[in-house]
Scaffold this motif. Structure first.
Motif, mmCIF file in Angstrom:
data_model
loop_
_atom_site.group_PDB
_atom_site.id
_atom_site.type_symbol
_atom_site.label_atom_id
_atom_site.label_comp_id
_atom_site.label_asym_id
_atom_site.label_seq_id
_atom_site.Cartn_x
_atom_site.Cartn_y
_atom_site.Cartn_z
ATOM 1 N N UNK A 28 -9.487 -4.083 -0.211
ATOM 2 C CA UNK A 28 -9.088 -3.794 1.159
ATOM 3 C C UNK A 28 -8.684 -5.041 1.939
ATOM 4 N N UNK A 29 -9.423 -6.126 1.808
ATOM 5 C CA UNK A 29 -9.051 -7.335 2.541
ATOM 6 C C UNK A 29 -7.676 -7.827 2.092
ATOM 7 N N UNK A 40 -4.997 -5.432 3.531
ATOM 8 C CA UNK A 40 -4.757 -5.616 4.962
ATOM 9 C C UNK A 40 -4.015 -6.902 5.246
ATOM 10 N N UNK A 41 -4.241 -7.914 4.419
ATOM 11 C CA UNK A 41 -3.489 -9.141 4.589
ATOM 12 C C UNK A 41 -2.009 -8.985 4.307
ATOM 13 N N UNK A 42 -1.661 -8.040 3.429
ATOM 14 C CA UNK A 42 -0.261 -7.827 3.050
ATOM 15 C C UNK A 42 0.404 -6.729 3.871
ATOM 16 N N UNK A 43 -0.291 -5.608 4.098
ATOM 17 C CA UNK A 43 0.323 -4.430 4.709
ATOM 18 C C UNK A 43 -0.125 -4.173 6.148
ATOM 19 N N UNK A 44 -1.215 -4.765 6.564
ATOM 20 C CA UNK A 44 -1.756 -4.484 7.885
ATOM 21 C C UNK A 44 -2.996 -3.609 7.791
ATOM 22 N N UNK A 45 -3.608 -3.349 8.932
ATOM 23 C CA UNK A 45 -4.868 -2.624 8.986
ATOM 24 C C UNK A 45 -4.621 -1.117 9.009
#
Length: 321
Positions: A181-182, A185-190
């Protein structure tokens, strides 16, 4: 997709074949990745033309067993539409099996499919906690053309729907890992931002003005979940286009070497470079017949980075590597 050997004679077999050229019944064994000339055949063979092997007489094959809800046969065209939908599902599942997804060696849950016919209202397609819902009416060419125009989509097929919705399920599987998940989220967003509100905003206002610089499609800009699903579907498109090109014996300067297997390629940049080079050529061939481009998309640098991210996770995720 590979081209397969005839188990009872000369010549080749294609993935959807039910018989050899001389009429010998055959079925595909997804574990062996080969055609066999013997039963037990899938229980859906005579119903929808399923050409996979079953584990025992009277049983469903691995793909048909994943379908928990089948279309209402009283709805017009439900059965032929279901047959085409299941054929697309088998193709996509076999593609993903090249990376060990949903095979016996995969320790995680397989998808469950609800394949529904459309009555007076459309079937909302989607994924929820392992369940993939698909409208079998989406194989109808008139309906597809109408929705493609209404939604301003350059590409809309059942193969695309299967890859997109299964990609949501793959995200759900990967999200159970501690290390995913981290990175996602770093690549695609939250992805925790409000999903219904994001989709409503997208449908009311359209994509951002510069969406092509960051996303593969306009719809991918709606929410991180849709960005992932569109990107994963496109990775499957590009890998299968390349694999099918190689399997049919075609040659191109882009192909690294004889016997190169796109599904075994560890370098996503190399795979994407080869695939995009091939699509340019095949698009040109399609134009010679007045047909739409096979792959009507342009990959930005951001899109390439996302494709590489998805490639790395899909290649290792099924077995928890």
């Amino acid at each position: 997709m590979r081209v397969f050997a005839n188990p009872v004679g000369g010549g080749s077999l294609w993935f959807d074949n039910l018989a050899t050229a001389d009429g010998t019944p055959v079925a595909y064994d997804p574990q062996a990745r080969a055609f066999l000339p013997m039963p037990p055949f899938c229980a859906n063979r005579d119903v929808i033309g399923c050409n996979w092997i079953a584990p025992e007489k009277g049983a469903f094959c691995r793909s048909c067993a994943m379908t928990a809800l089948a279309p209402d046969p009283s709805i017009p065209d439900a059965i032929p539409n279901w047959a085409q939908t299941e054929a697309a599902k088998r193709w996509v599942l076999d593609n993903l099996g090249r990376w060990h997804w949903f095979r016996p060696e995969d320790p995680g849950a397989p998808p469950v499919f609800h394949l529904l016919a459309e009555g007076p209202t459309p079937v909302p397609m989607g994924h929820a906690e392992g369940v993939v819902t698909i409208s079998v009416a989406e194989v109808d060419p008139v309906l597809v053309a109408t929705r493609r125009e209404a939604l301003e989509e350059p590409y809309r097929t059942m193969m695309g729907h299967m890859r997109h919705e299964i990609a949501h399920m793959l995200w759900w599987r990967l999200s159970l890992r501690d290390d995913f998940l981290d990175a996602f989220r770093g690549m695609f967003g939250d992805e925790r931002i409000n999903y219904p509100a994001a989709l409503q905003y997208h449908y009311e206002n359209g994509p951002p003005a510069q969406w092509r610089q960051h996303y593969l499609t306009a719809y991918a800009s709606a929410h991180p979940h849709e960005d992932w699903a569109e990107t994963a579907a496109h990775l499957l498109h590009l890998t299968d286009i390349t694999d099918s090109f190689v399997a049919t014996g075609l040659s191109s300067p882009q192909i690294p070497h004889a016997g190169w297997d796109p599904y075994s390629e560890p370098d996503p940049e190399r795979l994407i470079h080869v695939a995009t080079g091939l699509t340019v050529g095949v698009n040109h061939v399609n134009r010679a017949m007045g047909l739409p481009d096979l792959y009507p998309f342009v990959l930005s640098d951001h899109a390439r980075h996302k494709l590489a991210f998805v490639h790395n996770w899909l290649r290792r995720g099924a077995q928890g590597l």
